[in-house]
Design a protein around this motif. Structure first.
Motif, PDB file in Angstrom:
ATOM      1  N   GLY A   1       0.657  -1.182  -0.073  1.00 46.98           N
ATOM      2  CA  GLY A   1       0.026   0.038  -0.082  1.00 46.98           C
ATOM      3  C   GLY A   1       0.921   1.188   0.049  1.00 46.98           C
ATOM      4  O   GLY A   1       0.337   2.340  -0.001  1.00 46.98           O
ATOM      5  N   ARG A   2       2.100   1.044   0.206  1.00 44.49           N
ATOM      6  CA  ARG A   2       3.103   2.125  -0.089  1.00 44.49           C
ATOM      7  C   ARG A   2       2.970   3.103   0.975  1.00 44.49           C
ATOM      8  O   ARG A   2       3.324   4.287   1.029  1.00 44.49           O
ATOM      9  N   LYS A   3       2.458   2.675   2.365  1.00 44.49           N
ATOM     10  CA  LYS A   3       2.158   3.583   3.586  1.00 44.49           C
ATOM     11  C   LYS A   3       3.522   3.708   4.405  1.00 44.49           C
ATOM     12  O   LYS A   3       3.609   2.871   5.274  1.00 44.49           O
ATOM     13  N   ILE A   4       4.636   4.077   3.631  1.00 41.77           N
ATOM     14  CA  ILE A   4       5.957   4.119   4.384  1.00 41.77           C
ATOM     15  C   ILE A   4       6.127   4.838   5.690  1.00 41.77           C
ATOM     16  O   ILE A   4       6.778   4.785   6.426  1.00 41.77           O
ATOM     17  N   ALA A   5       4.933   5.595   5.956  1.00 42.71           N
ATOM     18  CA  ALA A   5       4.783   6.269   7.235  1.00 42.71           C
ATOM     19  C   ALA A   5       4.712   5.224   8.521  1.00 42.71           C
ATOM     20  O   ALA A   5       4.809   5.506   9.657  1.00 42.71           O
ATOM     21  N   LEU A   6       4.186   4.025   8.057  1.00 38.81           N
ATOM     22  CA  LEU A   6       4.323   3.015   9.279  1.00 38.81           C
ATOM     23  C   LEU A   6       5.602   2.569   9.666  1.00 38.81           C
ATOM     24  O   LEU A   6       5.790   1.704  10.525  1.00 38.81           O
TER      25      LEU A   6
ATOM     26  N   TRP B   1      15.324  -4.564  -9.948  1.00 36.92           N
ATOM     27  CA  TRP B   1      13.999  -4.113 -10.977  1.00 36.92           C
ATOM     28  C   TRP B   1      12.976  -4.220  -9.849  1.00 36.92           C
ATOM     29  O   TRP B   1      11.963  -3.187 -10.083  1.00 36.92           O
ATOM     30  N   ARG B   2      12.967  -4.960  -8.658  1.00 35.41           N
ATOM     31  CA  ARG B   2      12.141  -4.925  -7.842  1.00 35.41           C
ATOM     32  C   ARG B   2      11.941  -3.399  -6.947  1.00 35.41           C
ATOM     33  O   ARG B   2      10.894  -3.108  -6.674  1.00 35.41           O
ATOM     34  N   LEU B   3      13.074  -3.158  -6.670  1.00 32.96           N
ATOM     35  CA  LEU B   3      13.262  -1.888  -6.030  1.00 32.96           C
ATOM     36  C   LEU B   3      13.061  -0.463  -6.812  1.00 32.96           C
ATOM     37  O   LEU B   3      12.294   0.127  -6.411  1.00 32.96           O
ATOM     38  N   TRP B   4      12.985  -0.657  -8.148  1.00 35.63           N
ATOM     39  CA  TRP B   4      12.615   0.416  -9.123  1.00 35.63           C
ATOM     40  C   TRP B   4      11.017   0.379  -9.129  1.00 35.63           C
ATOM     41  O   TRP B   4      10.412   1.416  -9.169  1.00 35.63           O
ATOM     42  N   SER B   5      10.411  -0.815  -9.216  1.00 30.70           N
ATOM     43  CA  SER B   5       8.990  -0.880  -9.449  1.00 30.70           C
ATOM     44  C   SER B   5       8.253  -0.209  -8.075  1.00 30.70           C
ATOM     45  O   SER B   5       7.341   0.094  -8.032  1.00 30.70           O
ATOM     46  N   ARG B   6       8.961  -0.592  -6.892  1.00 30.53           N
ATOM     47  CA  ARG B   6       8.052  -0.616  -5.828  1.00 30.53           C
ATOM     48  C   ARG B   6       8.599   0.698  -5.248  1.00 30.53           C
ATOM     49  O   ARG B   6       7.764   1.534  -4.397  1.00 30.53           O
ATOM     50  N   GLY B   7       9.714   1.160  -5.541  1.00 28.63           N
ATOM     51  CA  GLY B   7      10.398   2.592  -5.037  1.00 28.63           C
ATOM     52  C   GLY B   7      10.943   2.608  -3.905  1.00 28.63           C
ATOM     53  O   GLY B   7      11.445   3.626  -3.428  1.00 28.63           O
ATOM     54  N   PHE B   8      10.930   1.444  -3.047  1.00 26.16           N
ATOM     55  CA  PHE B   8      11.791   1.520  -1.657  1.00 26.16           C
ATOM     56  C   PHE B   8      11.733   0.166  -1.171  1.00 26.16           C
ATOM     57  O   PHE B   8      11.112  -0.689  -1.742  1.00 26.16           O
ATOM     58  N   ASN B   9      12.858   0.007  -0.376  1.00 29.22           N
ATOM     59  CA  ASN B   9      12.919  -1.410   0.154  1.00 29.22           C
ATOM     60  C   ASN B   9      12.532  -1.396   1.459  1.00 29.22           C
ATOM     61  O   ASN B   9      13.030  -0.554   2.366  1.00 29.22           O
ATOM     62  N   GLN B  10      11.467  -1.993   1.823  1.00 29.28           N
ATOM     63  CA  GLN B  10      10.692  -1.942   3.164  1.00 29.28           C
ATOM     64  C   GLN B  10      11.725  -2.263   4.396  1.00 29.28           C
ATOM     65  O   GLN B  10      11.394  -1.577   5.477  1.00 29.28           O
TER      66      GLN B  10
END
Length: 250
Positions: free
Chosen positions: A103-108, A138-147
């Motif tokens: 959900g890309r809620k990196i504020a969590l 490729w996964r990093l580019w598509s997701r935008g961040f490494n959780q």
């Protein structure tokens, strides 16, 4: 208090006015940004005692309790030196992880890191390295961040170690491991993770904590631990937000 923290604290009432604090799971009003409501807190399952000193699995048999180690670790000792899990993987932790990662809620990240930090002890004066499980580029580019990297950075802010977010690299793109058996996971990860050459000198002789959001079968973490030990790391513990127990579907 640092200047940045002072500014954030000063702006907090304005932020709360514009964006009233809400529970990230159910949406109910809460007292502070980044917190859960009481009911959702109660849904999180925290690993209890007695538990295996090595892998943190709950111990049920008297024989296992007597030696403080589960039969799995006794019969096949793992490469790592311990697991620190903030929660047991269940519906509540699953929803938090999905909101955070997909959900890309990196504020969590700060919330999840605080829960992990509560389980991680830093022994003596030795400062461990906080090393996240790597994503393929490729996964990093598509997701935008490494959780996992965000969690490692937050744990560093909480005084749990020094973060090196690029200590490991994933050299080949692996398929999704969900639904695969243990042997299939291990085969998919063979040769996929290695230490970054430019970081090896920083790893030698240090204790490390491998950071991830979820610990499932252990195939990915085993590959990371093996790579770190081969790079000269003295020991590796694993810290995660949720630990999947045997038989739990993910």
């Amino acid at each position: 208090m640092k200047i940045g923290a002072q500014i954030a604290e000063g702006l907090r009432p304005i932020v709360d006015l514009v964006y009233p604090p809400r529970c990230p799971l159910c949406g109910d009003a809460v007292a502070d940004q980044g917190g859960l409501c009481g009911e959702c807190w109660s849904e999180l399952e925290v690993p209890g005692e007695p538990a295996c000193l090595t892998c943190n699995r709950p111990l049920s048999s008297d024989a296992a309790k007597a030696v403080s180690q589960c039969f799995v670790c006794t019969n096949d000792p793992p490469l790592h030196s311990g697991v620190h899990a903030a929660s047991i993987y269940n519906d509540a932790s699953r929803r938090l992880i999905l909101n955070y990662k997909h959900g890309r809620k990196i504020a969590l990240a700060p919330l999840l890191a605080r829960l992990i930090a509560a389980r991680v002890l830093v022994h003596g004066e030795t400062v461990p390295l906080l090393i996240p499980v790597p994503l393929h580029r490729w996964r990093l580019w598509s997701r935008g961040f490494n959780q996992a990297a965000l969690l490692a950075q937050e744990l560093a802010k909480l005084g749990k170690g020094d973060a090196i977010v690029d200590a490991l690299e994933r050299t080949k793109r692996t398929p999704s491991l969900g639904g695969l058996g243990q042997k299939e996971r291990e085969a998919a990860l063979k040769g996929a993770i290695r230490p970054r050459k430019s970081k090896v000198s920083q790893l030698s002789g240090r204790d490390a904590i491998l950071v991830d959001d979820v610990l499932t079968s252990g195939a990915t973490s085993n590959a990371c631990v093996d790579a770190l030990l081969n790079a000269g790391v003295s020991s590796v513990r694993i810290a995660c937000f949720a630990r999947v127990m045997d038989g739990t579907k993910i």
